[in-house]
Design a protein around this motif. Structure first.
Motif, PDB file in Angstrom:
ATOM      1  N   PRO A   1       7.490  15.440 -22.482  1.00 53.01           N
ATOM      2  CA  PRO A   1       7.237  15.100 -21.078  1.00 53.01           C
ATOM      3  C   PRO A   1       7.594  13.649 -20.795  1.00 53.01           C
ATOM      4  O   PRO A   1       7.343  12.764 -21.604  1.00 53.01           O
ATOM      5  N   LYS A   2       8.198  13.416 -19.649  1.00 55.16           N
ATOM      6  CA  LYS A   2       8.573  12.069 -19.225  1.00 55.16           C
ATOM      7  C   LYS A   2       7.954  11.829 -17.849  1.00 55.16           C
ATOM      8  O   LYS A   2       8.253  12.554 -16.897  1.00 55.16           O
ATOM      9  N   THR A   3       7.104  10.837 -17.752  1.00 53.21           N
ATOM     10  CA  THR A   3       6.447  10.513 -16.483  1.00 53.21           C
ATOM     11  C   THR A   3       7.476   9.974 -15.501  1.00 53.21           C
ATOM     12  O   THR A   3       8.332   9.180 -15.854  1.00 53.21           O
ATOM     13  N   ARG A   4       7.368  10.438 -14.275  1.00 56.54           N
ATOM     14  CA  ARG A   4       8.240   9.972 -13.197  1.00 56.54           C
ATOM     15  C   ARG A   4       7.432   9.036 -12.311  1.00 56.54           C
ATOM     16  O   ARG A   4       6.360   9.403 -11.856  1.00 56.54           O
ATOM     17  N   TYR A   5       7.943   7.835 -12.072  1.00 55.24           N
ATOM     18  CA  TYR A   5       7.163   6.813 -11.389  1.00 55.24           C
ATOM     19  C   TYR A   5       7.369   6.756  -9.879  1.00 55.24           C
ATOM     20  O   TYR A   5       6.427   6.481  -9.152  1.00 55.24           O
ATOM     21  N   LEU A   6       8.559   6.966  -9.390  1.00 53.94           N
ATOM     22  CA  LEU A   6       8.803   6.953  -7.949  1.00 53.94           C
ATOM     23  C   LEU A   6       9.685   8.148  -7.597  1.00 53.94           C
ATOM     24  O   LEU A   6      10.910   8.059  -7.590  1.00 53.94           O
ATOM     25  N   ILE A   7       9.059   9.264  -7.310  1.00 55.25           N
ATOM     26  CA  ILE A   7       9.759  10.510  -7.045  1.00 55.25           C
ATOM     27  C   ILE A   7      10.203  10.549  -5.587  1.00 55.25           C
ATOM     28  O   ILE A   7       9.410  10.307  -4.677  1.00 55.25           O
ATOM     29  N   VAL A   8      11.469  10.906  -5.398  1.00 57.34           N
ATOM     30  CA  VAL A   8      11.976  11.144  -4.058  1.00 57.34           C
ATOM     31  C   VAL A   8      11.904  12.662  -3.846  1.00 57.34           C
ATOM     32  O   VAL A   8      12.526  13.415  -4.596  1.00 57.34           O
ATOM     33  N   PRO A   9      11.129  13.123  -2.888  1.00 57.64           N
ATOM     34  CA  PRO A   9      10.994  14.573  -2.675  1.00 57.64           C
ATOM     35  C   PRO A   9      12.324  15.225  -2.321  1.00 57.64           C
ATOM     36  O   PRO A   9      13.082  14.708  -1.520  1.00 57.64           O
ATOM     37  N   ARG A  10      12.578  16.362  -2.948  1.00 59.79           N
ATOM     38  CA  ARG A  10      13.763  17.174  -2.625  1.00 59.79           C
ATOM     39  C   ARG A  10      13.270  18.328  -1.784  1.00 59.79           C
ATOM     40  O   ARG A  10      12.620  19.229  -2.299  1.00 59.79           O
ATOM     41  N   LEU A  11      13.565  18.288  -0.513  1.00 62.22           N
ATOM     42  CA  LEU A  11      12.966  19.232   0.422  1.00 62.22           C
ATOM     43  C   LEU A  11      13.884  20.362   0.838  1.00 62.22           C
ATOM     44  O   LEU A  11      13.486  21.208   1.613  1.00 62.22           O
ATOM     45  N   ASN A  12      15.117  20.406   0.360  1.00 64.77           N
ATOM     46  CA  ASN A  12      16.052  21.429   0.809  1.00 64.77           C
ATOM     47  C   ASN A  12      15.772  22.775   0.193  1.00 64.77           C
ATOM     48  O   ASN A  12      15.165  22.971  -0.771  1.00 64.77           O
TER      49      ASN A  12
ATOM     50  N   MET B   1       0.838  -1.210   0.000  1.00 64.09           N
ATOM     51  CA  MET B   1       0.000   0.000   0.000  1.00 64.09           C
ATOM     52  C   MET B   1       0.868   1.253   0.000  1.00 64.09           C
ATOM     53  O   MET B   1       0.545   2.233  -0.686  1.00 64.09           O
ATOM     54  N   ILE B   2       1.952   1.243   0.747  1.00 61.81           N
ATOM     55  CA  ILE B   2       2.842   2.412   0.789  1.00 61.81           C
ATOM     56  C   ILE B   2       3.471   2.641  -0.576  1.00 61.81           C
ATOM     57  O   ILE B   2       3.463   3.764  -1.094  1.00 61.81           O
ATOM     58  N   ILE B   3       3.993   1.586  -1.184  1.00 61.09           N
ATOM     59  CA  ILE B   3       4.622   1.728  -2.506  1.00 61.09           C
ATOM     60  C   ILE B   3       3.574   2.111  -3.551  1.00 61.09           C
ATOM     61  O   ILE B   3       3.823   2.950  -4.416  1.00 61.09           O
ATOM     62  N   GLY B   4       2.394   1.531  -3.479  1.00 60.33           N
ATOM     63  CA  GLY B   4       1.322   1.880  -4.415  1.00 60.33           C
ATOM     64  C   GLY B   4       0.909   3.339  -4.302  1.00 60.33           C
ATOM     65  O   GLY B   4       0.717   4.023  -5.312  1.00 60.33           O
ATOM     66  N   THR B   5       0.799   3.831  -3.080  1.00 59.89           N
ATOM     67  CA  THR B   5       0.457   5.238  -2.862  1.00 59.89           C
ATOM     68  C   THR B   5       1.555   6.145  -3.380  1.00 59.89           C
ATOM     69  O   THR B   5       1.286   7.150  -4.041  1.00 59.89           O
ATOM     70  N   TRP B   6       2.804   5.786  -3.107  1.00 64.63           N
ATOM     71  CA  TRP B   6       3.960   6.549  -3.596  1.00 64.63           C
ATOM     72  C   TRP B   6       3.954   6.602  -5.118  1.00 64.63           C
ATOM     73  O   TRP B   6       4.159   7.642  -5.728  1.00 64.63           O
ATOM     74  N   PHE B   7       3.665   5.476  -5.759  1.00 60.98           N
ATOM     75  CA  PHE B   7       3.593   5.393  -7.214  1.00 60.98           C
ATOM     76  C   PHE B   7       2.501   6.310  -7.758  1.00 60.98           C
ATOM     77  O   PHE B   7       2.725   7.084  -8.695  1.00 60.98           O
ATOM     78  N   ILE B   8       1.323   6.250  -7.186  1.00 64.31           N
ATOM     79  CA  ILE B   8       0.200   7.069  -7.661  1.00 64.31           C
ATOM     80  C   ILE B   8       0.489   8.558  -7.476  1.00 64.31           C
ATOM     81  O   ILE B   8       0.262   9.365  -8.382  1.00 64.31           O
ATOM     82  N   ILE B   9       1.014   8.933  -6.318  1.00 63.59           N
ATOM     83  CA  ILE B   9       1.355  10.341  -6.084  1.00 63.59           C
ATOM     84  C   ILE B   9       2.422  10.792  -7.072  1.00 63.59           C
ATOM     85  O   ILE B   9       2.359  11.897  -7.609  1.00 63.59           O
ATOM     86  N   SER B  10       3.407   9.942  -7.341  1.00 67.25           N
ATOM     87  CA  SER B  10       4.497  10.300  -8.256  1.00 67.25           C
ATOM     88  C   SER B  10       4.003  10.541  -9.678  1.00 67.25           C
ATOM     89  O   SER B  10       4.395  11.517 -10.318  1.00 67.25           O
ATOM     90  N   ILE B  11       3.146   9.668 -10.180  1.00 66.33           N
ATOM     91  CA  ILE B  11       2.707   9.842 -11.573  1.00 66.33           C
ATOM     92  C   ILE B  11       1.749  11.024 -11.737  1.00 66.33           C
ATOM     93  O   ILE B  11       1.562  11.506 -12.847  1.00 66.33           O
ATOM     94  N   LEU B  12       1.173  11.501 -10.637  1.00 65.24           N
ATOM     95  CA  LEU B  12       0.297  12.662 -10.706  1.00 65.24           C
ATOM     96  C   LEU B  12       1.064  13.986 -10.655  1.00 65.24           C
ATOM     97  O   LEU B  12       0.484  15.047 -10.857  1.00 65.24           O
ATOM     98  N   GLN B  13       2.372  13.935 -10.377  1.00 66.89           N
ATOM     99  CA  GLN B  13       3.201  15.133 -10.333  1.00 66.89           C
ATOM    100  C   GLN B  13       3.504  15.612 -11.757  1.00 66.89           C
ATOM    101  O   GLN B  13       3.407  14.845 -12.709  1.00 66.89           O
ATOM    102  N   PRO B  14       3.893  16.883 -11.904  1.00 59.12           N
ATOM    103  CA  PRO B  14       4.271  17.363 -13.233  1.00 59.12           C
ATOM    104  C   PRO B  14       5.424  16.523 -13.790  1.00 59.12           C
ATOM    105  O   PRO B  14       6.290  16.070 -13.041  1.00 59.12           O
ATOM    106  N   PRO B  15       5.434  16.321 -15.090  1.00 60.63           N
ATOM    107  CA  PRO B  15       6.484  15.489 -15.676  1.00 60.63           C
ATOM    108  C   PRO B  15       7.828  16.207 -15.717  1.00 60.63           C
ATOM    109  O   PRO B  15       7.904  17.427 -15.584  1.00 60.63           O
ATOM    110  N   MET B  16       8.871  15.445 -15.916  1.00 63.82           N
ATOM    111  CA  MET B  16      10.182  15.994 -16.223  1.00 63.82           C
ATOM    112  C   MET B  16      10.214  16.115 -17.754  1.00 63.82           C
ATOM    113  O   MET B  16       9.778  15.214 -18.469  1.00 63.82           O
TER     114      MET B  16
END
Length: 142
Positions: A131-142, A14-29
């Motif tokens: 546009p390139k879809t990103r599947y598992l985005i690691v947030p850059r918070l700095n 569920m955690i990985i699935g949620t991460w995947f869904i949130i990632s693909i909904l982000q703006p593309p690279m």
């Protein structure tokens, strides 16, 4: 014991699935390269929380060049540009934009135009970005 393993596997799924869904909904690279592959570019989010975007250009040639002008356009309208002399060494990179706006519309046509020169002359490259879809985005918070 088996029940605990299935609970952990389900929770992890569920955690990985949620991460995947949130990632693909982000703006593309946005990525692109010149016809001869000597130039490449990316336009992507730099800081997730601040929604700061950066544009990078990469030179894949064998000798140093000078970038004299850069222009990023959306649907034929310039959204960012500068004129100056930036030296880029062989296999070098340069950040041409750091405070852009998010490009969410995949139907937009983004184009980077690079004016550059070397010892043999002046050149102009036009790079269409895709546009390139990103599947598992690691947030850059700095």
């Amino acid at each position: 014991m088996k029940k605990v393993n299935w609970v952990l596997v389900s929770l992890l799924g569920m955690i990985i699935g949620t991460w995947f869904i949130i990632s693909i909904l982000q703006p593309p690279m946005w990525v692109g390269h010149s016809a001869d592959k000597s130039w490449a570019t990316t336009y992507e989010v730099e800081h997730s929380l601040k929604e700061t975007w950066k544009g990078m250009v990469f030179w894949n040639g064998e000798h140093e060049v000078i970038i004299t002008e850069v222009e990023l356009s959306r649907n034929g309208n310039a959204i960012h540009g500068w004129e100056k002399n930036e030296h880029i060494s062989s296999k070098g990179e340069y950040m041409y934009l750091s405070l852009g706006e998010a490009e969410n519309n995949r139907d937009d046509e983004l184009r980077l135009t690079i004016h550059w020169r070397d010892e043999s002359g002046n050149y102009k490259e036009q790079i269409d970005l895709s546009p390139k879809t990103r599947y598992l985005i690691v947030p850059r918070l700095n």
